[in-house]
Design a protein around this motif. Structure first.
Motif, PDB file in Angstrom:
ATOM      1  N   GLN A 322       0.825  -1.212   0.000  1.00  0.00           N
ATOM      2  CA  GLN A 322       0.000   0.000   0.000  1.00  0.00           C
ATOM      3  C   GLN A 322       0.855   1.256   0.000  1.00  0.00           C
ATOM      4  O   GLN A 322       0.543   2.232  -0.696  1.00  0.00           O
ATOM      5  N   GLN A 323       1.929   1.249   0.780  1.00  0.00           N
ATOM      6  CA  GLN A 323       2.820   2.399   0.805  1.00  0.00           C
ATOM      7  C   GLN A 323       3.471   2.589  -0.553  1.00  0.00           C
ATOM      8  O   GLN A 323       3.587   3.715  -1.051  1.00  0.00           O
ATOM      9  N   ALA A 324       3.926   1.505  -1.157  1.00  0.00           N
ATOM     10  CA  ALA A 324       4.567   1.600  -2.473  1.00  0.00           C
ATOM     11  C   ALA A 324       3.596   2.148  -3.520  1.00  0.00           C
ATOM     12  O   ALA A 324       3.997   2.909  -4.420  1.00  0.00           O
ATOM     13  N   ASP A 325       2.340   1.788  -3.412  1.00  0.00           N
ATOM     14  CA  ASP A 325       1.344   2.251  -4.384  1.00  0.00           C
ATOM     15  C   ASP A 325       1.159   3.763  -4.345  1.00  0.00           C
ATOM     16  O   ASP A 325       0.664   4.352  -5.312  1.00  0.00           O
ATOM     17  N   ARG A 326       1.548   4.391  -3.254  1.00  0.00           N
ATOM     18  CA  ARG A 326       1.402   5.838  -3.122  1.00  0.00           C
ATOM     19  C   ARG A 326       2.537   6.606  -3.791  1.00  0.00           C
ATOM     20  O   ARG A 326       2.460   7.823  -3.931  1.00  0.00           O
ATOM     21  N   TYR A 327       3.582   5.912  -4.210  1.00  0.00           N
ATOM     22  CA  TYR A 327       4.757   6.589  -4.767  1.00  0.00           C
ATOM     23  C   TYR A 327       4.427   7.212  -6.116  1.00  0.00           C
ATOM     24  O   TYR A 327       3.855   6.563  -6.988  1.00  0.00           O
ATOM     25  N   THR A 328       4.805   8.466  -6.244  1.00  0.00           N
ATOM     26  CA  THR A 328       4.560   9.171  -7.509  1.00  0.00           C
ATOM     27  C   THR A 328       5.755   9.066  -8.453  1.00  0.00           C
ATOM     28  O   THR A 328       5.644   9.364  -9.633  1.00  0.00           O
ATOM     29  N   GLY A 329       6.901   8.664  -7.930  1.00  0.00           N
ATOM     30  CA  GLY A 329       8.089   8.476  -8.752  1.00  0.00           C
ATOM     31  C   GLY A 329       8.320   7.004  -9.025  1.00  0.00           C
ATOM     32  O   GLY A 329       7.570   6.139  -8.555  1.00  0.00           O
ATOM     33  N   PRO A 330       9.363   6.690  -9.780  1.00  0.00           N
ATOM     34  CA  PRO A 330       9.643   5.286 -10.093  1.00  0.00           C
ATOM     35  C   PRO A 330      10.035   4.491  -8.854  1.00  0.00           C
ATOM     36  O   PRO A 330      10.867   4.925  -8.068  1.00  0.00           O
ATOM     37  N   VAL A 331       9.424   3.337  -8.675  1.00  0.00           N
ATOM     38  CA  VAL A 331       9.701   2.500  -7.512  1.00  0.00           C
ATOM     39  C   VAL A 331       9.644   1.028  -7.922  1.00  0.00           C
ATOM     40  O   VAL A 331       8.810   0.631  -8.732  1.00  0.00           O
ATOM     41  N   THR A 332      10.541   0.245  -7.378  1.00  0.00           N
ATOM     42  CA  THR A 332      10.556  -1.200  -7.597  1.00  0.00           C
ATOM     43  C   THR A 332      10.712  -1.896  -6.255  1.00  0.00           C
ATOM     44  O   THR A 332      11.505  -1.466  -5.411  1.00  0.00           O
TER      45      THR A 332
END
Length: 403
Positions: A322-332
């Motif tokens: 859920q936290q990762a889904d909030r990222y507006t920049g590139p995330v893996t």
């Protein structure tokens, strides 16, 4: 000539503050007296009166007079805003304060608003035991007053004189910094040290400066604060164990906002579920009764680890996703499928295939890219893969503004 703000309650500590101010002046530095008192009239005329301080947040001192709690809270916020403005304007080069409980709360609230590296010293009756509430994640020097900050005597004069010398020395110190390189922050724990040690040279050889934060609650909060400051180009967040402490009530929680700053900042980030197999508690006899009967590992006499179970791992994986889904920049998100810590590997105390599988499956509920890597978290192959993935995300152009 450098200027040091002497901040305090000039109605109750005026003589003590003026003693420090004179010592600073005698050392060849200018002084700016800032009054944050809310009681009687100041015994020493300040350079910035309390009304001006309160005015920065439109606080009416007459309205809150008599309510000590409201006064302390309001003057803390006001002093924080005022000092920040003074720093931004280049009007002060350091700040010092003296106080008891209320004065320490006001002054350190103001100091926490100032940049890391800016000289800040608090002489306090509270400078013993747990001072985290005053320091937060900033580099505030807490100096014990030894005796109460209540008048000048043979002990307090020595302490205050040394404090004045200390802040002058901090301001006068020649600070050297490396050539500006874009910053990458990384999270680490004893159980993921080898991973970060392997990843760090890869990032440094690519031209980045790597700052490592120990995932001990305070470390996680400090990392989040630095990310929020806008100074960070990328994040290698491979040790997210503080989420487990937040869920289980461990002693190393970084609070509910862990993994939030990079989401808002929109900077390239690689995340791993490092050490989510454990929640951290103190000595064995301090372990909450509800965890008796669980898989427990005695890390040392003052550190007891509780293995997260299937249900908890599922919740942690969902939280991370859920936290990762909030990222507006590139995330893996990268998952080391063979072990998420030293002691979760096959044959080790926290090896639990079912719990790990629940964690991994929940993480894959994220809408962001998830890569499973057939390795233990401390294997060089995993560290290399994680570091190279972050470099790939950085190459997308999100870090150009930092170079």
């Amino acid at each position: 000539m450098p200027t040091i703000a002497v901040l305090g309650t000039y109605d109750t500590k005026g003589d003590e503050l003026e003693f420090v101010a004179r010592k600073i002046f005698d050392s060849g530095m200018s002084v700016l007296r800032v009054d944050v008192g809310t009681g009687g009239p100041p015994s020493v005329t300040p350079d910035i009166p309390r009304e001006q301080v309160a005015g920065t947040i439109d606080a009416d001192l007459q309205t809150i007079a008599g309510d000590r709690g409201r006064c302390v809270e309001a003057m803390g916020r006001a002093a924080a805003k005022l000092l920040s403005e003074l720093v931004d304007a280049g009007r002060i080069d350091g700040v010092i304060s003296l106080g008891g409980g209320g004065g320490t709360s006001i002054a350190t609230t103001a100091m926490r608003a100032l940049p890391i590296g800016f000289p800040k010293l608090m002489v306090s009756t509270m400078a013993s035991g747990d001072t985290s509430v005053y320091i937060g994640t900033k580099d505030i020097v807490m100096m014990p007053s030894v005796v109460d900050v209540a008048g000048l005597n043979r002990i307090s004069q020595v302490i205050f004189s040394r404090a004045a010398g200390a802040i002058c020395g901090m301001v006068a110190a020649d600070v050297e910094t490396r050539s500006a390189k874009p910053i990458i922050v990384a999270s680490m724990f004893g159980n993921t040290t080898r991973c970060i040690e392997s990843a760090r040279p890869i990032l440094e050889s690519a031209g980045y400066e790597v700052l490592i934060f120990h995932a001990t609650g305070t470390g996680g909060r400090a990392m989040e604060d630095l990310i929020a400051s806008g100074m960070v180009a990328g994040v290698l967040d491979l040790t997210t164990t503080e989420l487990a402490d937040e869920l289980l009530g461990g002693i190393l929680s970084a609070g509910p906002n862990r993994l939030s700053a990079a989401a808002v900042a929109g900077i390239p980030t690689v995340i791993a579920p490092g050490c989510l197999d454990m929640a951290n508690f103190g000595a064995r006899d301090t372990l909450p009764e509800r965890y008796e009967g669980r898989v427990i590992y005695q890390h040392n006499p003052t550190a007891t680890l509780v293995r997260t179970n299937v249900e908890e791992c599922r919740a942690l994986g969902t939280r991370l996703a859920q936290q990762a889904d909030r990222y507006t920049g590139p995330v893996t998100i990268v998952i080391p499928t063979r072990a998420i810590s030293v002691i979760s590997a096959a044959g080790q105390a926290f090896h639990d295939v079912d719990a790990d599988q629940a964690l991994f499956d929940a993480i894959e509920g994220s809408s962001k890219p998830v890569i499973r890597i057939d390795a233990e978290i401390n294997d060089e192959s995993f560290a290399v893969a994680a570091a190279n993935e972050l470099l790939r995300l950085l190459s997308l152009g999100s870090a150009e503004r930092f170079t």
